[in-house]
Design a protein around this motif. Structure first.
Motif, mmCIF file in Angstrom:
data_model
loop_
_atom_site.group_PDB
_atom_site.id
_atom_site.type_symbol
_atom_site.label_atom_id
_atom_site.label_comp_id
_atom_site.label_asym_id
_atom_site.label_seq_id
_atom_site.Cartn_x
_atom_site.Cartn_y
_atom_site.Cartn_z
ATOM 1 N N LEU A 186 0.904 -1.350 0.048
ATOM 2 C CA LEU A 186 0.019 0.119 0.242
ATOM 3 C C LEU A 186 0.768 1.165 0.114
ATOM 4 O O LEU A 186 1.776 1.313 0.901
ATOM 5 N N SER A 187 0.560 2.105 -1.050
ATOM 6 C CA SER A 187 1.489 3.357 -0.946
ATOM 7 C C SER A 187 0.502 4.510 -0.552
ATOM 8 O O SER A 187 -0.700 4.654 -1.233
ATOM 9 N N TYR A 188 0.943 5.223 0.338
ATOM 10 C CA TYR A 188 -0.094 6.208 0.990
ATOM 11 C C TYR A 188 0.518 7.682 1.079
ATOM 12 O O TYR A 188 -0.052 8.526 1.399
ATOM 13 N N ALA A 189 1.983 7.823 0.572
ATOM 14 C CA ALA A 189 2.324 9.179 0.641
ATOM 15 C C ALA A 189 1.669 10.329 0.167
ATOM 16 O O ALA A 189 1.813 11.528 0.542
ATOM 17 N N SER A 190 1.313 9.921 -1.047
ATOM 18 C CA SER A 190 0.350 11.057 -1.970
ATOM 19 C C SER A 190 -1.010 10.899 -1.927
ATOM 20 O O SER A 190 -1.658 11.645 -2.262
ATOM 21 N N ALA A 191 -1.543 10.033 -0.757
ATOM 22 C CA ALA A 191 -3.051 10.179 -0.478
ATOM 23 C C ALA A 191 -3.227 11.117 0.400
ATOM 24 O O ALA A 191 -2.930 11.180 1.432
ATOM 25 N N PRO A 192 -4.417 12.137 -0.064
ATOM 26 C CA PRO A 192 -5.058 12.953 1.089
ATOM 27 C C PRO A 192 -5.439 12.165 2.243
ATOM 28 O O PRO A 192 -6.067 11.217 2.284
ATOM 29 N N ASP A 198 -7.696 12.921 4.416
ATOM 30 C CA ASP A 198 -9.163 12.931 4.405
ATOM 31 C C ASP A 198 -9.795 11.866 3.664
ATOM 32 O O ASP A 198 -10.947 11.279 3.985
ATOM 33 N N LEU A 199 -9.102 10.910 2.786
ATOM 34 C CA LEU A 199 -9.528 9.947 2.081
ATOM 35 C C LEU A 199 -9.249 8.694 2.435
ATOM 36 O O LEU A 199 -9.717 7.651 1.830
ATOM 37 N N MET A 200 -8.231 8.428 3.638
ATOM 38 C CA MET A 200 -7.837 7.262 3.907
ATOM 39 C C MET A 200 -8.792 6.208 4.578
ATOM 40 O O MET A 200 -8.919 5.121 4.479
ATOM 41 N N ASP A 201 -9.852 6.808 5.512
ATOM 42 C CA ASP A 201 -10.750 6.237 6.369
ATOM 43 C C ASP A 201 -11.598 5.268 4.999
ATOM 44 O O ASP A 201 -11.739 4.040 5.080
ATOM 45 N N GLU A 202 -11.966 6.033 4.134
ATOM 46 C CA GLU A 202 -12.751 5.492 3.029
ATOM 47 C C GLU A 202 -11.891 4.479 2.156
ATOM 48 O O GLU A 202 -12.621 3.230 1.834
ATOM 49 N N ALA A 203 -10.595 5.006 1.878
ATOM 50 C CA ALA A 203 -9.872 3.748 1.048
ATOM 51 C C ALA A 203 -9.526 2.424 2.046
ATOM 52 O O ALA A 203 -10.007 1.283 1.412
ATOM 53 N N VAL A 204 -9.564 2.639 3.256
ATOM 54 C CA VAL A 204 -9.586 1.318 4.172
ATOM 55 C C VAL A 204 -10.704 0.543 4.064
ATOM 56 O O VAL A 204 -10.964 -0.499 3.986
#
Length: 80
Positions: free
Chosen positions: A45-51, A53-59
Motif C-alpha cells: 500500500l502506497s500512502y504518501a500521496s494520498a490525502p 481525509d480519504l484514507m478512512d474510505e480507502a481502508v
C-alpha cells in the motif's frame, strides 16, 4: 511511503489487488517484490500521496475487497 500487509495463506494477492482497483483503491500485489522468496500473499500500500481525509474510505473499500474470511473462516482483521 509504503505499508506492507501480509494476507492469510491461500489468499490470491493479485485478485485482491484487482478487486481493490475495481473499488477505486489502488494497491499492489506483493509477488513481484519477492522474486527470490517462497510465494506468500502480501499487498503493498502506497500512502504518501494520498490525502489524509480519504484514507478512512480507502481502508473501508480495501476491507470490502478482501476475501470474506481467513483460512479458518474467521474475519480478516488488522491483527491477523
Amino acid at each position: 511511503m509504503h505499508l506492507w500487509i501480509r494476507l492469510p495463506d491461500g489468499t490470491d494477492d493479485v485478485a485482491v489487488a484487482a478487486a481493490a482497483a475495481a473499488a477505486g483503491v489502488i494497491v499492489f500485489p506483493g509477488r513481484p517484490w519477492y522474486p527470490a522468496e517462497p510465494p506468500a500473499p502480501h499487498l503493498r500500500l502506497s500512502y504518501a500521496s494520498a490525502p489524509p481525509d480519504l484514507m478512512d474510505e480507502a481502508v473501508r473499500r480495501l476491507a470490502r475487497a478482501l476475501p470474506a474470511g481467513g483460512r479458518d473462516g474467521t474475519p480478516v482483521t488488522a491483527g491477523r
